[in-house]
Design an enzyme around this catalytic site. Structure first.
Site, PDB file in Angstrom:
ATOM      1  N   CYS A 138       0.754  -1.297  -0.019  1.00 22.45           N
ATOM      2  CA  CYS A 138      -0.017   0.116   0.111  1.00 22.45           C
ATOM      3  C   CYS A 138       1.058   1.324   0.181  1.00 22.45           C
ATOM      4  CB  CYS A 138      -1.020   0.079   1.054  1.00 22.45           C
ATOM      5  SG  CYS A 138      -2.466   0.834   0.882  1.00 22.45           S
ATOM      6  N   HIS A 192      -3.604  -5.366   0.743  1.00 24.09           N
ATOM      7  CA  HIS A 192      -2.802  -5.703   1.744  1.00 24.09           C
ATOM      8  C   HIS A 192      -3.098  -7.202   1.968  1.00 24.09           C
ATOM      9  CE1 HIS A 192      -2.564  -1.813   3.789  1.00 24.09           C
ATOM     10  NE2 HIS A 192      -3.541  -1.300   3.369  1.00 24.09           N
ATOM     11  N   GLU A 218      -1.509  -9.324   3.705  1.00 23.94           N
ATOM     12  CA  GLU A 218      -1.578  -9.523   4.997  1.00 23.94           C
ATOM     13  C   GLU A 218      -2.980 -10.025   5.697  1.00 23.94           C
ATOM     14  OE1 GLU A 218      -1.037  -6.444   4.053  1.00 23.94           O
ATOM     15  OE2 GLU A 218      -1.508  -5.155   5.639  1.00 23.94           O
TER      16      GLU A 218
END
Ligand code: GLN
Length: 544
Positions: free
Chosen positions: A382, A516, A518
């Site tokens: 990001c 994102h 994650e």
């Protein structure tokens, strides 16, 4: 008929209620049940989206674009069930909806009150949007006795009364502190907490007692006696060596068995914990280790990067290595650029995570440059991807390259987006409009270039869906300049307008993503980008 498990906490906050809810969900799931976990947050923000990570830790984003509490991340990682908008509610959202209805005249003639209007809204939320779930776990944020959680407690009390007698169970998480001077564990705080809960009309069925020392049988019986709970349902919860051990540990202490028994279920199959055994085996028996630098802004509070921390560990599980994370405040590189080599030379990978605002941005850009020039594996997420584009633009000769997030600039390599396409059609936002809930949020598609590194990492896929949370965008008008410098756009939004992924084909591992990843990594299913990044870090470690 879904059964409800209400999870409250007492004595102090930070007892790991979220992890406990996630672990209990995972254990029930391992027994073949279909579960869903929800979080009730008593604060007055409509969602945590506008809070500083220092206040609240990470903001977790769901596929359907909700900005939620980080506990939903634990729930997803432990159960693999994607959370939704309808899994997190706050007092702010309840009051906002009720006041909007009041202004519309929906309650004409009535006095709008906490009971029944607020409690009804909370109950409706608990009951809404469910399919054929066997269990809905509802975690109530805060600690029993907090003024702001009272309407939630009252809603639970009413639900326990209105649903079938064997349809709800109350689990209360408390602390049994060890007093060194007396050499004893003390049960009194638990007794008080249960009394407080009982005064609100909620009798716990199961107590999970967090303790630093083993709970002697006598103390367990004492808690049972004073708190009106069966001794077997007083579950000792010693500090675990890792969060990944928690489901197995709680199962060994009887948590899921006792919760099921409280529902009158005694014939459920034993849980299949093979996946958890594999995860803990990989976690506790690594075959090597790597060290990754995370160059960010909120490095003083690990919860601010919760999912990132977990996803890096998952990348380690995929490669059977231990991942040491060196959290570095990007600002230190601005004070003394000589620190860059000192700090980053020993690293096997450099990651610049998501973030907001200008502070530390030059330090992040300098870290990207170090990774590019020294061929160190680099992962930009990001804001980190945006910084990698600014770095490339500057390297191509555009010295003033910057982001409009940091102020006016003549070279907006990163700029605000005011219009974009979503499944619901075109989305618009005013440049100076509201901050809350107005970012590009949730799952969006990216199309991957067929022969790209990233497409290989995703197993040859050319279409992926990943979660977003950003307001600014890499400006594709600079594509030519960036590509001439070796940074290519290997993933784009389906309309071809928004850069989603950049990579450097002439570098061992250099990828920046606007989303994102994650948020979607799970211990059983490490995200391919994190698995790939850690694999590259392992390669890098062999060069040392
Ligand atoms: N601040 C940047 C933006 O809004 C990046 C956001 C992020 O990293 N989540 O676009």
């Amino acid at each position: 008929m879904a059964r409800y498990i209400f999870i409250t906490g007492g004595v102090v906050s930070s007892l790991g209620k979220g992890l406990m809810a996630a672990s209990l969900g995972a254990l029930l799931q391992a027994r073949g049940f279909k579960v869903r976990i929800r979080k009730f947050d008593p604060y007055l923000n409509v969602d945590p989206g506008t809070m500083s990570p220092y206040q609240h830790g990470e903001v977790y984003v769901t596929d359907d674009g909700a900005e939620t509490d980080l506990d939903l991340g634990h729930y997803e990682r432990f159960t693999g069930v994607s959370a939704r908008q309808s899994d997190n509610i706050t007092s702010g959202r309840v009051y906002r909806d009720i006041i909007a209805k009041e202004r519309r005249g929906d309650y004409l003639g009535a006095t709008v009150q906490v009971i029944p209007h607020v409690t009804d809204a909370i109950k409706a939320f608990a009951l809404a949007d469910q399919e054929d779930h066997d269990f809905i776990l509802c975690e109530i944020g805060g600690t029993v006795g907090d003024i702001e959680s009272l309407p939630f407690m009252e809603a639970i009390r009413q639900l326990r009364n209105e649903l079938e007698p064997d349809q709800t169970v109350s689990v209360h998480v408390t602390l049994v502190p060890y007093i060194a001077a007396a050499g004893e564990l003390k049960t009194k705080p638990t007794q008080h907490s249960v009394r407080e809960l009982a005064s609100l009309g909620i009798k716990p069925d199961v107590l999970l007692c967090r303790c630093e020392h083993p709970l002697p049988e006598g103390e367990r019986r004492k808690i049972a006696q004073f708190c009106n709970v069966r001794a077997e349902a007083v579950i000792p919860a010693l500090d675990a060596p890792s969060i990944y051990s928690v489901p197995q540990q709680y199962h060994a202490e009887g948590l899921d068995t006792e919760v099921l028994r409280a529902f009158g279920i005694t014939d459920a199959p034993e849980p299949d914990l093979a996946a958890w055994e594999d995860v803990t085996d990989r976690y506790f028996n690594p075959e090597g280790e790597v060290t990754i630098a995370v160059v960010g802004k909120y490095v003083g509070l690990p919860d601010a990067y919760k999912s990132l921390n977990e996803a890096l560990i998952h990348g380690g599980l995929a490669n059977r290595v231990k991942v040491n994370i060196r959290w570095i405040d990007a600002e230190i590189f601005e004070k003394d650029p000589a620190d860059i080599a000192v700090e980053l030379e020993p690293m096997h990978g450099i990651l610049v995570p998501g973030g907001f605002g200008e502070r530390g941005s030059e330090g992040k850009i300098a870290s990207v440059r170090f990774a590019r020039e020294r061929d160190v594996p680099f992962f930009g997420i990001c804001l980190g991807m945006q910084m990698s584009c600014i770095e490339a633009a500057r390297a191509s000769g555009i010295e003033a390259a910057s982001s409009t997030e940091f102020g006016e600039t003549s070279e907006p390599v990163v700029g605000i987006i005011t219009e974009w396409m979503s499944e619901e059609g075109i989305q618009k936002r005013e440049a100076g409009g509201d901050m809350g809930g107005t970012m590009r949020l949730g799952a969006y598609e990216a199309r991957l270039a067929g022969n790209s590194h990233v497409s290989t990492i995703y197993g040859g896929a050319t279409q992926i869906f990943e979660r977003h949370r950003h307001r600014y965008e890499v400006n594709s008008a600079y594509r030519g300049a960036l590509e001439s410098q070796g940074l290519i756009f290997s993933g784009m939004s389906p309309d071809g307008l928004l850069p989603e992924i950049v990579e450097r084909p002439d570098h061992p591992w250099f990828i920046g993503v606007q989303f994102h990843p994650e948020l979607k990594s799970r211990p059983f299913e490490p995200h391919p980008l994190f698995a790939g990044f850690i694999a590259a870090a392992v390669e890098q470690s062999r060069l040392f």
